[in-house]
Design a protein around this motif. Structure first.
Motif, PDB file in Angstrom:
ATOM      1  N   ILE A 235     -15.748   2.390 -78.666  1.00 50.09           N
ATOM      2  CA  ILE A 235     -15.928   0.945 -78.754  1.00 50.09           C
ATOM      3  C   ILE A 235     -17.373   0.563 -79.104  1.00 50.09           C
ATOM      4  CG2 ILE A 235     -15.716  -1.249 -77.522  1.00 50.09           C
ATOM      5  CD1 ILE A 235     -13.063   0.219 -78.196  1.00 50.09           C
ATOM      6  N   ASP A 236     -18.326   1.235 -78.487  1.00 53.41           N
ATOM      7  CA  ASP A 236     -19.726   0.906 -78.774  1.00 53.41           C
ATOM      8  C   ASP A 236     -20.065   1.174 -80.236  1.00 53.41           C
ATOM      9  OD1 ASP A 236     -20.268   0.005 -76.258  1.00 53.41           O
ATOM     10  OD2 ASP A 236     -21.044   1.932 -75.524  1.00 53.41           O
ATOM     11  N   ARG A 237     -19.520   2.244 -80.796  1.00 56.85           N
ATOM     12  CA  ARG A 237     -19.736   2.513 -82.224  1.00 56.85           C
ATOM     13  C   ARG A 237     -19.113   1.411 -83.077  1.00 56.85           C
ATOM     14  NH1 ARG A 237     -21.487   7.263 -84.435  1.00 56.85           N
ATOM     15  NH2 ARG A 237     -21.955   8.979 -82.994  1.00 56.85           N
ATOM     16  N   CYS A 238     -17.924   0.951 -82.662  1.00 59.28           N
ATOM     17  CA  CYS A 238     -17.270  -0.142 -83.397  1.00 59.28           C
ATOM     18  C   CYS A 238     -18.151  -1.384 -83.398  1.00 59.28           C
ATOM     19  CB  CYS A 238     -15.910  -0.466 -82.781  1.00 59.28           C
ATOM     20  SG  CYS A 238     -14.656   0.805 -83.032  1.00 59.28           S
ATOM     21  N   ARG A 239     -18.753  -1.691 -82.261  1.00 58.32           N
ATOM     22  CA  ARG A 239     -19.624  -2.868 -82.177  1.00 58.32           C
ATOM     23  C   ARG A 239     -20.827  -2.730 -83.102  1.00 58.32           C
ATOM     24  NH1 ARG A 239     -18.899  -2.849 -75.662  1.00 58.32           N
ATOM     25  NH2 ARG A 239     -17.252  -4.463 -75.517  1.00 58.32           N
ATOM     26  N   LYS A 240     -21.424  -1.539 -83.110  1.00 61.50           N
ATOM     27  CA  LYS A 240     -22.580  -1.317 -83.988  1.00 61.50           C
ATOM     28  C   LYS A 240     -22.185  -1.427 -85.458  1.00 61.50           C
ATOM     29  CE  LYS A 240     -25.064   1.636 -80.707  1.00 61.50           C
ATOM     30  NZ  LYS A 240     -25.555   3.010 -80.414  1.00 61.50           N
ATOM     31  N   LEU A 241     -20.996  -0.946 -85.773  1.00 60.13           N
ATOM     32  CA  LEU A 241     -20.527  -1.022 -87.157  1.00 60.13           C
ATOM     33  C   LEU A 241     -20.246  -2.459 -87.572  1.00 60.13           C
ATOM     34  CD1 LEU A 241     -18.159   2.078 -87.252  1.00 60.13           C
ATOM     35  CD2 LEU A 241     -20.361   1.829 -88.394  1.00 60.13           C
ATOM     36  N   TYR A 242     -19.663  -3.249 -86.672  1.00 56.88           N
ATOM     37  CA  TYR A 242     -19.445  -4.665 -86.978  1.00 56.88           C
ATOM     38  C   TYR A 242     -20.782  -5.382 -87.185  1.00 56.88           C
ATOM     39  CZ  TYR A 242     -14.387  -5.146 -86.396  1.00 56.88           C
ATOM     40  OH  TYR A 242     -13.019  -5.069 -86.571  1.00 56.88           O
ATOM     41  N   GLU A 243     -21.774  -5.020 -86.388  1.00 56.60           N
ATOM     42  CA  GLU A 243     -23.092  -5.628 -86.555  1.00 56.60           C
ATOM     43  C   GLU A 243     -23.683  -5.293 -87.929  1.00 56.60           C
ATOM     44  OE1 GLU A 243     -25.278  -4.238 -83.196  1.00 56.60           O
ATOM     45  OE2 GLU A 243     -24.112  -5.427 -81.742  1.00 56.60           O
ATOM     46  N   LYS A 244     -23.544  -4.028 -88.347  1.00 56.89           N
ATOM     47  CA  LYS A 244     -24.028  -3.640 -89.680  1.00 56.89           C
ATOM     48  C   LYS A 244     -23.229  -4.358 -90.775  1.00 56.89           C
ATOM     49  CE  LYS A 244     -25.801   0.991 -88.555  1.00 56.89           C
ATOM     50  NZ  LYS A 244     -27.169   0.707 -89.037  1.00 56.89           N
ATOM     51  N   TYR A 245     -21.935  -4.462 -90.545  1.00 57.68           N
ATOM     52  CA  TYR A 245     -21.054  -5.142 -91.501  1.00 57.68           C
ATOM     53  C   TYR A 245     -21.534  -6.578 -91.709  1.00 57.68           C
ATOM     54  CZ  TYR A 245     -16.343  -6.146 -93.485  1.00 57.68           C
ATOM     55  OH  TYR A 245     -15.278  -6.476 -94.292  1.00 57.68           O
ATOM     56  N   LEU A 246     -21.851  -7.254 -90.605  1.00 54.34           N
ATOM     57  CA  LEU A 246     -22.246  -8.656 -90.682  1.00 54.34           C
ATOM     58  C   LEU A 246     -23.689  -8.827 -91.153  1.00 54.34           C
ATOM     59  CD1 LEU A 246     -20.367  -9.831 -87.491  1.00 54.34           C
ATOM     60  CD2 LEU A 246     -19.894 -10.550 -89.839  1.00 54.34           C
ATOM     61  N   GLU A 247     -24.509  -7.826 -90.948  1.00 47.71           N
ATOM     62  CA  GLU A 247     -25.852  -7.869 -91.540  1.00 47.71           C
ATOM     63  C   GLU A 247     -25.754  -7.826 -93.060  1.00 47.71           C
ATOM     64  OE1 GLU A 247     -28.186  -4.685 -90.056  1.00 47.71           O
ATOM     65  OE2 GLU A 247     -28.189  -5.411 -87.976  1.00 47.71           O
ATOM     66  N   TRP A 248     -24.806  -7.012 -93.528  1.00 47.27           N
ATOM     67  CA  TRP A 248     -24.610  -6.878 -94.975  1.00 47.27           C
ATOM     68  C   TRP A 248     -23.902  -8.106 -95.565  1.00 47.27           C
ATOM     69  CZ3 TRP A 248     -19.671  -5.721 -97.450  1.00 47.27           C
ATOM     70  CH2 TRP A 248     -19.792  -5.529 -98.840  1.00 47.27           C
TER      71      TRP A 248
END
Length: 332
Positions: A235-248
């Motif tokens: 789950i924590d990896r998913c959160r970090k990936l969503y954050e990167k997704y939204l940064e992009w």
């Protein structure tokens, strides 16, 4: 002709082929050798030599040779011989097409499918390698789209030949060749990552997808990476990936909505609410100047885009949580 003379004559022909095979008039030598074997009643030797000659002489220089071969097959044909003759004719055609235009990838595909139908693994690999050696002449995506389909080479190596290390090498070489700073193909990144997962190399798959983020970020890559980590329960990896997704892509309403949906599925109500509020604040800043009445229209009209759908989703979320004040539920 006596046996001793036949052996001597055959030796002379063989030495002649070794020395003169590359000469312009080599076709006449090949025809003479094949006819010699035919007169000696060595039909399989004659057939093999015809095929060998056809594989080594350009089509433009082998018209008489090919005509003699077809006549030979008609005279001594059997079912297998007829099929071989048909395959030989098509192989002859495709070899000539790719010789004239090495970047005719459709001709390469036809050539490859022909060899796959025959099933000679060595020949299949040879044709694939010759095909992928012809890198498109310009760094424009339209030139590369057909070339990239040659990634089927890897699928052949993996599924049929069972050579995993070779598959990995060709996948990675393909990634090196594509000029990612100008364009890229999400499908290739995902194929490589999925291959590594199939080999239980999760670290390698993550490395591939991480490189994709840096060189050629695309929606499908983010979605697939998040899906993989979610299936693994990270789950924590998913959160970090969503954050990167939204940064992009901060304007991506789908990403905001799916991120909030993840938190809601985990009963993290406050996290979900914060994500919705942050999303709407971000959208407000970008969209308000274009349409000041956007939010006033929502309760009375139908949504007209993803932005409005996200706001309505937040409204429904607020109502489901029993908090109508924080959701845009009333006309303002």
């Amino acid at each position: 002709m006596k046996n001793g003379e036949i052996v001597q004559a055959r030796n002379v022909y063989e030495r002649a082929v070794e020395k003169l095979a590359d000469e312009e008039d080599a076709e006449q030598l090949f025809v003479a050798f094949a006819e010699f074997e035919e007169r000696c009643k060595k039909m399989e030797r004659a057939r093999c030599f015809y095929k060998f000659a056809l594989d080594h002489i350009p089509k433009d220089s082998a018209k008489d040779l090919y005509r003699k071969f077809m006549a030979f097959e008609k005279q001594y044909r059997d079912k297998e011989g007829i099929e071989d003759a048909i395959v030989g004719k098509r192989r002859f055609q495709y070899k000539d097409e790719v010789r004239k235009n090495p970047w005719n990838y459709d001709a390469w595909f036809d050539y490859i499918r022909l060899e796959e139908s025959v099933g000679n693994k060595g020949r299949i690999r040879e044709v694939y390698e010759r095909a992928i050696a012809n890198v498109p002449p310009a760094e424009e995506k339209r030139y590369w789209q057909r070339y990239v389909y040659l990634i089927n080479y890897d699928l052949y190596e993996e599924l049929d030949a069972g050579d995993m290390e070779r598959t990995r090498d060709v996948y990675r070489e393909c990634l090196k060749l594509i000029p990612h700073e100008k364009f890229s193909f999400a499908k290739i990144w995902l194929l490589v990552a999925q291959f590594e997962i199939s080999q239980l190399n999760l670290k390698g798959a993550r490395q591939i997808l991480g490189n994709a983020f840096g060189k050629a970020p695309k929606d499908n890559i983010f979605k697939k990476y998040i899906e993989i980590e979610l299936q693994l329960g990270n789950i924590d990896r998913c959160r970090k990936l969503y954050e990167k997704y939204l940064e992009w892509a901060p304007e991506n309403c789908y990403a905001w909505s799916k991120y909030a949906e993840l938190e809601r599925s985990l009963a993290e109500t406050e996290r979900a609410r914060a994500i919705f509020e942050l999303a709407i604040l971000d959208i407000w800043r970008r969209d308000w100047w274009r349409d000041p009445n956007l939010y006033r229209r929502l309760p009375r009209g139908k949504p007209i885009g993803r932005t409005e759908n996200l706001i309505l989703e937040f409204s429904w979320f607020g109502e489901s949580m029993g908090n109508k004040d924080s959701a845009f539920a009333e006309d303002v």
